[in-house]
Design a protein around this motif. Structure first.
Motif, PDB file in Angstrom:
ATOM      1  N   PRO A 100      42.459 -44.203  -2.716  1.00 26.68           N
ATOM      2  CA  PRO A 100      43.575 -43.708  -3.542  1.00 26.68           C
ATOM      3  C   PRO A 100      44.435 -42.643  -2.860  1.00 26.68           C
ATOM      4  N   ARG A 101      43.823 -41.776  -2.061  1.00 24.14           N
ATOM      5  CA  ARG A 101      44.609 -40.739  -1.384  1.00 24.14           C
ATOM      6  C   ARG A 101      45.612 -41.345  -0.420  1.00 24.14           C
ATOM      7  N   ASP A 102      45.238 -42.463   0.212  1.00 26.76           N
ATOM      8  CA  ASP A 102      46.146 -43.133   1.144  1.00 26.76           C
ATOM      9  C   ASP A 102      47.403 -43.625   0.436  1.00 26.76           C
ATOM     10  N   LEU A 103      47.293 -43.884  -0.860  1.00 25.26           N
ATOM     11  CA  LEU A 103      48.400 -44.443  -1.630  1.00 25.26           C
ATOM     12  C   LEU A 103      49.008 -43.432  -2.602  1.00 25.26           C
ATOM     13  N   ASP A 104      48.712 -42.156  -2.421  1.00 23.75           N
ATOM     14  CA  ASP A 104      49.205 -41.090  -3.312  1.00 23.75           C
ATOM     15  C   ASP A 104      48.826 -41.332  -4.767  1.00 23.75           C
ATOM     16  N   LEU A 105      47.603 -41.785  -4.987  1.00 28.82           N
ATOM     17  CA  LEU A 105      47.150 -42.059  -6.346  1.00 28.82           C
ATOM     18  C   LEU A 105      46.209 -40.986  -6.886  1.00 28.82           C
ATOM     19  N   GLY A 106      46.109 -39.867  -6.217  1.00 31.74           N
ATOM     20  CA  GLY A 106      45.285 -38.768  -6.685  1.00 31.74           C
ATOM     21  C   GLY A 106      46.122 -37.772  -7.450  1.00 31.74           C
ATOM     22  N   LYS A 107      46.094 -36.543  -6.999  1.00 31.63           N
ATOM     23  CA  LYS A 107      46.822 -35.465  -7.667  1.00 31.63           C
ATOM     24  C   LYS A 107      48.325 -35.746  -7.785  1.00 31.63           C
ATOM     25  N   PRO A 108      48.989 -36.329  -6.759  1.00 29.18           N
ATOM     26  CA  PRO A 108      50.427 -36.607  -6.934  1.00 29.18           C
ATOM     27  C   PRO A 108      50.718 -37.502  -8.141  1.00 29.18           C
ATOM     28  N   LEU A 109      49.857 -38.466  -8.394  1.00 24.79           N
ATOM     29  CA  LEU A 109      50.048 -39.344  -9.547  1.00 24.79           C
ATOM     30  C   LEU A 109      49.846 -38.565 -10.852  1.00 24.79           C
ATOM     31  N   VAL A 110      48.827 -37.743 -10.893  1.00 22.71           N
ATOM     32  CA  VAL A 110      48.575 -36.919 -12.079  1.00 22.71           C
ATOM     33  C   VAL A 110      49.788 -36.048 -12.376  1.00 22.71           C
ATOM     34  N   MET A 111      50.348 -35.452 -11.337  1.00 27.21           N
ATOM     35  CA  MET A 111      51.478 -34.553 -11.555  1.00 27.21           C
ATOM     36  C   MET A 111      52.729 -35.322 -11.995  1.00 27.21           C
ATOM     37  N   ARG A 112      52.903 -36.547 -11.508  1.00 28.49           N
ATOM     38  CA  ARG A 112      54.026 -37.369 -11.996  1.00 28.49           C
ATOM     39  C   ARG A 112      53.852 -37.671 -13.481  1.00 28.49           C
ATOM     40  N   PHE A 113      52.626 -38.003 -13.862  1.00 26.52           N
ATOM     41  CA  PHE A 113      52.352 -38.271 -15.276  1.00 26.52           C
ATOM     42  C   PHE A 113      52.602 -37.012 -16.117  1.00 26.52           C
ATOM     43  N   ALA A 114      52.119 -35.883 -15.643  1.00 28.82           N
ATOM     44  CA  ALA A 114      52.316 -34.631 -16.375  1.00 28.82           C
ATOM     45  C   ALA A 114      53.802 -34.338 -16.532  1.00 28.82           C
ATOM     46  N   ASP A 115      54.572 -34.588 -15.495  1.00 31.06           N
ATOM     47  CA  ASP A 115      56.015 -34.350 -15.553  1.00 31.06           C
ATOM     48  C   ASP A 115      56.676 -35.244 -16.602  1.00 31.06           C
ATOM     49  N   GLU A 116      56.225 -36.494 -16.697  1.00 30.83           N
ATOM     50  CA  GLU A 116      56.830 -37.448 -17.623  1.00 30.83           C
ATOM     51  C   GLU A 116      56.317 -37.317 -19.054  1.00 30.83           C
ATOM     52  N   GLU A 117      55.032 -37.081 -19.216  1.00 30.99           N
ATOM     53  CA  GLU A 117      54.422 -37.138 -20.551  1.00 30.99           C
ATOM     54  C   GLU A 117      53.961 -35.794 -21.100  1.00 30.99           C
ATOM     55  N   LEU A 118      53.777 -34.812 -20.230  1.00 31.27           N
ATOM     56  CA  LEU A 118      53.246 -33.518 -20.670  1.00 31.27           C
ATOM     57  C   LEU A 118      54.069 -32.383 -20.073  1.00 31.27           C
ATOM     58  N   ALA A 119      55.373 -32.529 -20.116  1.00 33.73           N
ATOM     59  CA  ALA A 119      56.250 -31.554 -19.454  1.00 33.73           C
ATOM     60  C   ALA A 119      55.952 -30.125 -19.899  1.00 33.73           C
ATOM     61  N   ASP A 120      55.649 -29.934 -21.162  1.00 33.86           N
ATOM     62  CA  ASP A 120      55.357 -28.589 -21.664  1.00 33.86           C
ATOM     63  C   ASP A 120      53.979 -28.091 -21.234  1.00 33.86           C
ATOM     64  N   ARG A 121      53.143 -28.971 -20.680  1.00 37.68           N
ATOM     65  CA  ARG A 121      51.787 -28.604 -20.217  1.00 37.68           C
ATOM     66  C   ARG A 121      51.664 -28.751 -18.697  1.00 37.68           C
ATOM     67  N   TYR A 122      52.783 -28.946 -18.012  1.00 42.16           N
ATOM     68  CA  TYR A 122      52.781 -29.201 -16.570  1.00 42.16           C
ATOM     69  C   TYR A 122      52.049 -28.093 -15.806  1.00 42.16           C
ATOM     70  N   ASP A 123      52.348 -26.846 -16.098  1.00 44.03           N
ATOM     71  CA  ASP A 123      51.699 -25.728 -15.396  1.00 44.03           C
ATOM     72  C   ASP A 123      50.194 -25.713 -15.659  1.00 44.03           C
ATOM     73  N   GLU A 124      49.806 -26.066 -16.868  1.00 42.15           N
ATOM     74  CA  GLU A 124      48.377 -26.126 -17.198  1.00 42.15           C
ATOM     75  C   GLU A 124      47.689 -27.222 -16.386  1.00 42.15           C
ATOM     76  N   VAL A 125      48.346 -28.370 -16.252  1.00 41.29           N
ATOM     77  CA  VAL A 125      47.775 -29.462 -15.452  1.00 41.29           C
ATOM     78  C   VAL A 125      47.655 -29.022 -13.998  1.00 41.29           C
ATOM     79  N   ALA A 126      48.681 -28.360 -13.478  1.00 42.99           N
ATOM     80  CA  ALA A 126      48.621 -27.863 -12.103  1.00 42.99           C
ATOM     81  C   ALA A 126      47.452 -26.892 -11.946  1.00 42.99           C
ATOM     82  N   GLN A 127      47.246 -26.046 -12.911  1.00 47.21           N
ATOM     83  CA  GLN A 127      46.126 -25.089 -12.873  1.00 47.21           C
ATOM     84  C   GLN A 127      44.788 -25.826 -12.903  1.00 47.21           C
TER      85      GLN A 127
END
Length: 156
Positions: free
Chosen positions: A80-107
């Motif tokens: 998954p890391r080779d295909l950016d399916l780890g943390k980068p994918l989580v952060m894309r999802f957080a940006d799209e679906e949890l924008a108000d919780r983005y900083d919490e997801v990053a933490q």
């Protein structure tokens, strides 16, 4: 767990696979390679379409041939890391679906045990099913693109 060579396999030309490989075989091998932080690996034989499975932990897996590093003959499946399916994918999802919780997801992802805490957050927010669908679609898209870039013809 090794698959058998496909009937009618022919020698490949160039870097493409000799024949179409079933999507389910590619996906299953990718999932095997993706298990935790394991030392699992899977290789596609470009000549036969056979998938070779290997685990550093032993078990009933394939003994890898001496020429496994020959990129014209064998192709190592990505993790998954080779295909950016780890943390980068989580952060894309957080940006799209949890924008108000983005900083919490990053933490959450700044410490160990992030995925468990992330799932807990998704459950509390009622978007766990959305995450699973988002992750599955991103995985399929990235893996199919990887196949195309590596000359692997996919069937299904």
């Amino acid at each position: 767990m090794a698959s058998v060579p496909r009937e009618g396999a022919t020698k490949e030309r160039g870097r493409g696979s000799a024949m179409p490989i079933a999507w389910d075989d590619i996906l299953t091998a990718f999932e095997f390679v993706s298990v935790g932080d394991s030392d699992n690996s899977a290789y596609l034989c470009r000549e036969t379409g056979e998938m070779l499975w290997h685990s550093a932990f032993g078990g009933e897996f394939d003994e890898l041939p001496d020429d496994i590093d020959d990129g014209a003959k064998y192709l190592a499946l990505p993790d998954p890391r080779d295909l950016d399916l780890g943390k980068p994918l989580v952060m894309r999802f957080a940006d799209e679906e949890l924008a108000d919780r983005y900083d919490e997801v990053a933490q959450i992802f700044s410490r160990r045990g992030a995925y468990r805490r992330f799932r807990d957050l998704l459950t509390r927010e009622g978007v766990l099913d959305k995450w699973y669908a988002f992750e599955a679609a991103a995985k399929e898209k990235a893996l199919r693109e990887w196949c195309a870039e590596n000359g692997v013809a996919v069937e299904g």
